[in-house]
Design a protein around this motif. Structure first.
Motif, PDB file in Angstrom:
ATOM      1  N   ALA A  12     -29.400 -17.385  38.947  1.00  0.00           N
ATOM      2  CA  ALA A  12     -30.164 -16.143  38.769  1.00  0.00           C
ATOM      3  C   ALA A  12     -30.431 -15.865  37.291  1.00  0.00           C
ATOM      4  CB  ALA A  12     -29.400 -14.974  39.398  1.00  0.00           C
ATOM      5  N   GLU A  13     -29.511 -16.284  36.432  1.00  0.00           N
ATOM      6  CA  GLU A  13     -29.692 -16.101  34.986  1.00  0.00           C
ATOM      7  C   GLU A  13     -30.613 -17.153  34.382  1.00  0.00           C
ATOM      8  OE1 GLU A  13     -26.151 -15.428  32.563  1.00  0.00           O
ATOM      9  OE2 GLU A  13     -25.023 -15.088  34.418  1.00  0.00           O
ATOM     10  N   GLY A  14     -31.013 -18.142  35.189  1.00  0.00           N
ATOM     11  CA  GLY A  14     -31.880 -19.196  34.682  1.00  0.00           C
ATOM     12  C   GLY A  14     -31.149 -20.298  33.942  1.00  0.00           C
ATOM     13  N   LEU A  15     -29.822 -20.379  34.135  1.00  0.00           N
ATOM     14  CA  LEU A  15     -29.024 -21.382  33.426  1.00  0.00           C
ATOM     15  C   LEU A  15     -28.816 -22.648  34.243  1.00  0.00           C
ATOM     16  CD1 LEU A  15     -26.299 -19.048  31.863  1.00  0.00           C
ATOM     17  CD2 LEU A  15     -28.497 -19.767  30.901  1.00  0.00           C
ATOM     18  N   LEU A  16     -28.922 -22.547  35.570  1.00  0.00           N
ATOM     19  CA  LEU A  16     -28.797 -23.695  36.461  1.00  0.00           C
ATOM     20  C   LEU A  16     -30.033 -23.800  37.336  1.00  0.00           C
ATOM     21  CD1 LEU A  16     -25.130 -23.561  37.869  1.00  0.00           C
ATOM     22  CD2 LEU A  16     -25.969 -24.820  35.877  1.00  0.00           C
ATOM     23  N   GLU A  17     -30.353 -25.028  37.727  1.00  0.00           N
ATOM     24  CA  GLU A  17     -31.396 -25.246  38.720  1.00  0.00           C
ATOM     25  C   GLU A  17     -30.951 -26.365  39.648  1.00  0.00           C
ATOM     26  OE1 GLU A  17     -34.971 -26.262  36.725  1.00  0.00           O
ATOM     27  OE2 GLU A  17     -34.211 -28.126  35.877  1.00  0.00           O
ATOM     28  N   SER A  18     -31.469 -26.377  40.858  1.00  0.00           N
ATOM     29  CA  SER A  18     -31.001 -27.325  41.864  1.00  0.00           C
ATOM     30  C   SER A  18     -31.859 -28.577  41.894  1.00  0.00           C
ATOM     31  CB  SER A  18     -30.986 -26.675  43.238  1.00  0.00           C
ATOM     32  OG  SER A  18     -32.297 -26.306  43.629  1.00  0.00           O
ATOM     33  N   ARG A  19     -31.245 -29.640  42.345  1.00  0.00           N
ATOM     34  CA  ARG A  19     -31.912 -30.913  42.617  1.00  0.00           C
ATOM     35  C   ARG A  19     -31.538 -31.316  44.037  1.00  0.00           C
ATOM     36  NH1 ARG A  19     -34.134 -30.055  38.446  1.00  0.00           N
ATOM     37  NH2 ARG A  19     -34.252 -31.320  36.560  1.00  0.00           N
ATOM     38  N   ASP A  20     -32.350 -32.173  44.636  1.00  0.00           N
ATOM     39  CA  ASP A  20     -31.985 -32.696  45.952  1.00  0.00           C
ATOM     40  C   ASP A  20     -30.736 -33.536  45.814  1.00  0.00           C
ATOM     41  OD1 ASP A  20     -34.138 -31.516  47.160  1.00  0.00           O
ATOM     42  OD2 ASP A  20     -35.437 -33.276  46.931  1.00  0.00           O
ATOM     43  N   ALA A  21     -29.734 -33.255  46.646  1.00  0.00           N
ATOM     44  CA  ALA A  21     -28.489 -34.017  46.607  1.00  0.00           C
ATOM     45  C   ALA A  21     -28.675 -35.348  47.303  1.00  0.00           C
ATOM     46  CB  ALA A  21     -27.373 -33.221  47.284  1.00  0.00           C
ATOM     47  N   THR A  22     -27.989 -36.383  46.806  1.00  0.00           N
ATOM     48  CA  THR A  22     -28.038 -37.700  47.419  1.00  0.00           C
ATOM     49  C   THR A  22     -26.863 -37.859  48.363  1.00  0.00           C
ATOM     50  OG1 THR A  22     -26.776 -38.640  45.591  1.00  0.00           O
ATOM     51  CG2 THR A  22     -29.179 -38.710  45.430  1.00  0.00           C
ATOM     52  N   GLY A  23     -26.969 -38.823  49.280  1.00  0.00           N
ATOM     53  CA  GLY A  23     -25.868 -39.088  50.195  1.00  0.00           C
ATOM     54  C   GLY A  23     -26.023 -38.303  51.480  1.00  0.00           C
ATOM     55  N   PRO A  24     -25.104 -38.496  52.444  1.00  0.00           N
ATOM     56  CA  PRO A  24     -25.204 -37.835  53.745  1.00  0.00           C
ATOM     57  C   PRO A  24     -25.058 -36.331  53.633  1.00  0.00           C
ATOM     58  CG  PRO A  24     -23.066 -38.874  53.475  1.00  0.00           C
ATOM     59  CD  PRO A  24     -23.896 -39.324  52.320  1.00  0.00           C
ATOM     60  N   ARG A  25     -25.785 -35.632  54.445  1.00  0.00           N
ATOM     61  CA  ARG A  25     -25.732 -34.175  54.435  1.00  0.00           C
ATOM     62  C   ARG A  25     -24.947 -33.658  55.640  1.00  0.00           C
ATOM     63  NH1 ARG A  25     -31.582 -31.732  52.590  1.00  0.00           N
ATOM     64  NH2 ARG A  25     -31.762 -32.830  50.613  1.00  0.00           N
ATOM     65  N   ARG A  26     -24.199 -32.580  55.428  1.00  0.00           N
ATOM     66  CA  ARG A  26     -23.491 -31.944  56.525  1.00  0.00           C
ATOM     67  C   ARG A  26     -24.409 -30.937  57.207  1.00  0.00           C
ATOM     68  NH1 ARG A  26     -18.226 -29.575  53.781  1.00  0.00           N
ATOM     69  NH2 ARG A  26     -19.869 -28.735  52.411  1.00  0.00           N
ATOM     70  N   ARG A  27     -24.020 -30.548  58.423  1.00  0.00           N
ATOM     71  CA  ARG A  27     -24.780 -29.528  59.117  1.00  0.00           C
ATOM     72  C   ARG A  27     -24.646 -28.183  58.396  1.00  0.00           C
ATOM     73  NH1 ARG A  27     -23.530 -30.457  65.586  1.00  0.00           N
ATOM     74  NH2 ARG A  27     -24.490 -32.538  65.736  1.00  0.00           N
ATOM     75  N   GLY A  28     -25.645 -27.340  58.611  1.00  0.00           N
ATOM     76  CA  GLY A  28     -25.588 -26.027  57.993  1.00  0.00           C
ATOM     77  C   GLY A  28     -26.431 -25.955  56.736  1.00  0.00           C
ATOM     78  N   ARG A  29     -25.868 -25.400  55.702  1.00  0.00           N
ATOM     79  CA  ARG A  29     -26.588 -25.173  54.453  1.00  0.00           C
ATOM     80  C   ARG A  29     -27.078 -26.492  53.859  1.00  0.00           C
ATOM     81  NH1 ARG A  29     -25.063 -21.135  49.728  1.00  0.00           N
ATOM     82  NH2 ARG A  29     -24.042 -20.118  51.466  1.00  0.00           N
TER      83      ARG A  29
END
Length: 231
Positions: A52-69
């Motif tokens: 929210a402060e603009g200090l982090l941003e997300s990237r697509d994670a690699t590897g298997p994904r779990r259910r949910g989020r």
């Protein structure tokens, strides 16, 4: 009673999150939980606040994904990198500007080469012990860089049989102690790249740098299979 000092008390943890992401990003929440020793809820709260402060941003994670989020991995934004700047960074930048004004660009180049020469001399024995294979030497270089806190890693890229256009090793550094001065003085990145070439015994190519706003420094190290045999 509401604790009005909550932000102050949490600032050390906030800085720890930023520094771990700086060193290891892209990094997921589960890895942050392990590295920081916090609960997943606490880590997500800090990560959400930093985003929210603009200090982090997300990237697509690699590897298997779990259910949910959906899986997300985090890197620092340019603003996030700037938030880690210390008074020593400003002092170093001021000193280099003075050196440039007093003695010219050549003096800055000489200083950059002098600085990296110390690193090269310390790493040479470790790499020589690994033999002549570029892959083995790259692995030894990663170990040496990690010992100095560069958060380095390496992985193979390209087809294993050499059929791809680029076959070699991608060497990454998640932390750079001169990142902020190198943004103004690229001589530091150039000197380091040349030192890597000499240490590894092959001509390497710098693909990305923290100094240029990328979330990691990336260097391509060609392996013997990069060049296809003549027919």
């Amino acid at each position: 009673m509401v604790n009005t000092d909550r932000t102050v008390l949490e600032s050390p943890t906030r800085d720890r999150v930023l520094r771990v992401v700086s060193q290891e990003g892209p990094v997921g929440v589960s890895a942050l939980v392990e590295r920081l020793g916090l609960t997943e809820t606490a880590v997500r709260r800090h990560v959400d606040a930093l985003e929210a402060e603009g200090l982090l941003e997300s990237r697509d994670a690699t590897g298997p994904r779990r259910r949910g989020r959906p899986a997300r991995a985090w890197v620092l934004t340019e603003q996030g990198h700037q938030s880690l700047v210390t008074d020593y960074d400003h002092l170093a930048g001021e000193a280099l500007h003075f050196l440039q004004a007093a003695a010219g660009d050549g003096a800055v180049q000489l200083f950059a080469e002098h600085r990296v020469a110390g690193l090269e001399a310390r790493y040479a024995e470790r790499l020589d012990a690994a033999g002549e294979d570029p892959a083995a030497r790259a692995s030894a270089l990663v170990d040496a860089l990690n010992a100095d806190g560069y958060a380095a890693s390496a992985r193979p890229v390209g087809a294993a049989d050499g059929s791809g256009p680029l076959t070699g090793i991608q060497l990454c550094q998640g932390h750079c102690p001169v990142q902020h001065v190198a943004a103004e003085f690229p001589q530091f990145c150039d000197a380091e790249t040349e030192a890597f070439s000499r240490l590894l015994g092959v001509h390497v190519q710098r693909l990305a740098t923290l100094a240029h706003g990328d979330h990691v420094c990336t260097t391509f190290v060609p392996t013997p299979t990069t060049e296809r045999p003549s027919r």
